[in-house]
Scaffold this motif. Sequence first.
Motif, PDB file in Angstrom:
ATOM      1  N   MET A   5       0.836  -1.202   0.000  1.00  0.00           N
ATOM      2  CA  MET A   5       0.000   0.000   0.000  1.00  0.00           C
ATOM      3  C   MET A   5       0.873   1.256   0.000  1.00  0.00           C
ATOM      4  SD  MET A   5      -2.975  -1.109  -0.342  1.00  0.00           S
ATOM      5  CE  MET A   5      -4.004   0.305  -0.052  1.00  0.00           C
ATOM      6  N   GLN A   6       1.992   1.212   0.702  1.00  0.00           N
ATOM      7  CA  GLN A   6       2.908   2.360   0.732  1.00  0.00           C
ATOM      8  C   GLN A   6       3.500   2.604  -0.660  1.00  0.00           C
ATOM      9  OE1 GLN A   6       6.309   1.936   3.291  1.00  0.00           O
ATOM     10  NE2 GLN A   6       6.775   4.119   3.227  1.00  0.00           N
ATOM     11  N   ALA A   9       0.853   4.148  -2.869  1.00  0.00           N
ATOM     12  CA  ALA A   9       0.660   5.554  -2.541  1.00  0.00           C
ATOM     13  C   ALA A   9       1.778   6.422  -3.136  1.00  0.00           C
ATOM     14  CB  ALA A   9       0.597   5.740  -1.026  1.00  0.00           C
ATOM     15  N   THR A  12       1.397   6.184  -7.400  1.00  0.00           N
ATOM     16  CA  THR A  12       0.180   6.643  -8.056  1.00  0.00           C
ATOM     17  C   THR A  12       0.302   8.037  -8.674  1.00  0.00           C
ATOM     18  OG1 THR A  12      -1.206   5.202  -6.715  1.00  0.00           O
ATOM     19  CG2 THR A  12      -2.295   7.069  -7.760  1.00  0.00           C
ATOM     20  N   ASP A  40      -8.692   3.993  -7.710  1.00  0.00           N
ATOM     21  CA  ASP A  40      -8.751   4.194  -6.260  1.00  0.00           C
ATOM     22  C   ASP A  40      -9.688   3.182  -5.613  1.00  0.00           C
ATOM     23  OD1 ASP A  40      -7.979   5.354  -3.877  1.00  0.00           O
ATOM     24  OD2 ASP A  40      -9.539   6.894  -3.948  1.00  0.00           O
TER      25      ASP A  40
END
Length: 99
Positions: A5-6, A9, A12, A40
């Motif tokens: 997820m990092q 982020a 993106t 998203d």
Amino acid sequence: RAPTMQEIAILTPFLKRQLELLRPRMILSFGTSGAQMLADRSETILKLRGQWFDVPLGETIVPMLVSFGPGHLLRHPAQKQFAWRDLKLLRERLTILDA
């Protein structure tokens, strides 16, 4: 491996900026990570596949279709029929745009 997820982020904004510069009329996203970044969303590829999403890129909205990535299709060859349907959906939408 799938990005964390990092990592998503961090990546993106770069992906969106590259697409803004390219100014595509449509996006065909192969696989989960890119689709999740641009739409998203957090669903799996099995839920996202075959759906259209509106991707905001700068001042425009670009339609994106999600399909299976090549690795997924190699591991699950029976799902090639769904990828083929996705390509036909894309062709239909392109035909409408070109009309």
